[in-house]
Scaffold this active site. Structure first.
Site, short mmCIF file in Angstrom:
data_model
loop_
_atom_site.label_atom_id
_atom_site.label_comp_id
_atom_site.label_asym_id
_atom_site.label_seq_id
_atom_site.Cartn_x
_atom_site.Cartn_y
_atom_site.Cartn_z
CG ASP A 159 40.36 42.23 46.85
OD1 ASP A 159 40.98 41.17 47.00
OD2 ASP A 159 39.38 42.57 47.54
CG ASP A 176 33.82 28.73 41.91
OD1 ASP A 176 34.64 29.36 42.61
OD2 ASP A 176 33.67 27.50 41.98
CG ASP A 202 38.97 38.21 46.54
OD1 ASP A 202 40.10 37.89 46.95
OD2 ASP A 202 38.25 39.04 47.13
#
Length: 287
Positions: A159, A176, A202
């Site tokens: 993460d 992004d 994410d």
């Protein structure tokens, strides 16, 4: 790192397909000759052409189509079929060959469209990694193979720390870019037999085949160091937290290993982020 590719054709499969198609066309020509000119058996030629087109692409399909045309021509000519002029033979030969070729070409195009749709349904559009569904499908296959060979498996959950702050401070375009960079690092950190996926947002997942706790430590350290290098300049404080579960044998279902890795990920978050926590199934976690 890649998943199973349904488009891949081994040399053995290629040889079997070509040999089988050649034999089918030859036998169809023989049957066409024996049954005489009144029976129209040319649709039987389409089957090998379509099979070759579905698996082998344009050139083999083109060759199968024109070999079928020559065989059809020979069977009918030797069987006694006649026309008013030789020009009719030429026109019929060309039109028959074109019909075989067009059908074969359409099969190749349809197969490529199918492959494209399948790839898009299994791939994350931003990172080009496997998506969650495809990761689970491939992981089931990989863990079953490792179990059969009595080899360990490691599943890791990753993460990006404080990813929302990256979006808030630098915008979604920068967010992004961060996700794409993380995906690139993860892809480069593993082997061809490993799996990497973007699960959502994410969050990313790794499956390391034939990897014990010591091997997992090497890979996870490499991931963290490579990410630190990638985001060394202008990173906006981008780091990742990782949870990894190592299964030496008797591998549980993939979903269960993902849940265990996710729980270890939250332990890494609680310990201050920018770190990884791993555990061997049945033992205490280790940082």
């Amino acid at each position: 790192m890649s998943g199973h590719d349904s488009r891949a054709v081994t040399m053995r499969e290629r040889i079997v397909l070509l040999a089988g198609a050649t034999l089918w066309i030859a036998l169809t020509g023989r049957l066409d000759y024996l049954t005489g000119i009144e029976y129209r058996l040319f649709p039987l030629y389409f089957l090998p052409i379509c099979l070759v087109g579905w698996r082998l692409g344009h050139l083999p399909t083109f060759l199968a189509a024109w070999f079928s045309t020559v065989t059809w021509f020979a069977a009918n000519y030797l069987g006694g079929l006649t026309f008013s002029t030789s020009n009719v033979w030429v026109v019929n030969f060309i039109t028959q060959g074109l019909s075989f070729s067009i059908v074969g070409w359409l099969v190749v195009v349809a197969r490529r469209a199918y492959w494209l749709a399948e790839t898009r349904s299994r791939t994350d559009s931003l990172t080009s990694l496997l998506n969650g569904r495809a990761f689970t499908d491939e992981a089931v296959r990989t863990t079953a193979l490792c179990e059969r060979n009595r080899r360990p498996v490691t599943v890791a959950y990753l993460d990006v720390d404080d990813f929302k702050q990256v979006n808030d401070r630098f915008g979604h375009a920068r967010g992004d870019e961060v996700l794409a960079m993380v995906a690139s690092v993860l892809r480069a950190a593993g082997r061809e037999t490993d799996l990497v996926a973007r699960i959502g947002g994410d969050e990313f997942a790794l499956l390391l085949a034939d990897t014990d706790e010591a091997g997992a430590r090497i890979v996870l350290d490499r991931v963290r160091s490579n990410l630190a290098e990638a985001f060394r300049e202008g990173n906006g404080g981008v780091t990742v937290s990782i949870g990894a579960i190592v299964s030496p044998s008797g591998h549980p279902p993939v979903d269960e290993m993902l849940r265990q890795a996710d729980a270890l990920l939250y332990q890494a978050k609680e310990r201050g982020k920018n770190r990884w926590v791993s555990a061997v199934r049945g033992t205490a976690p280790a940082a």
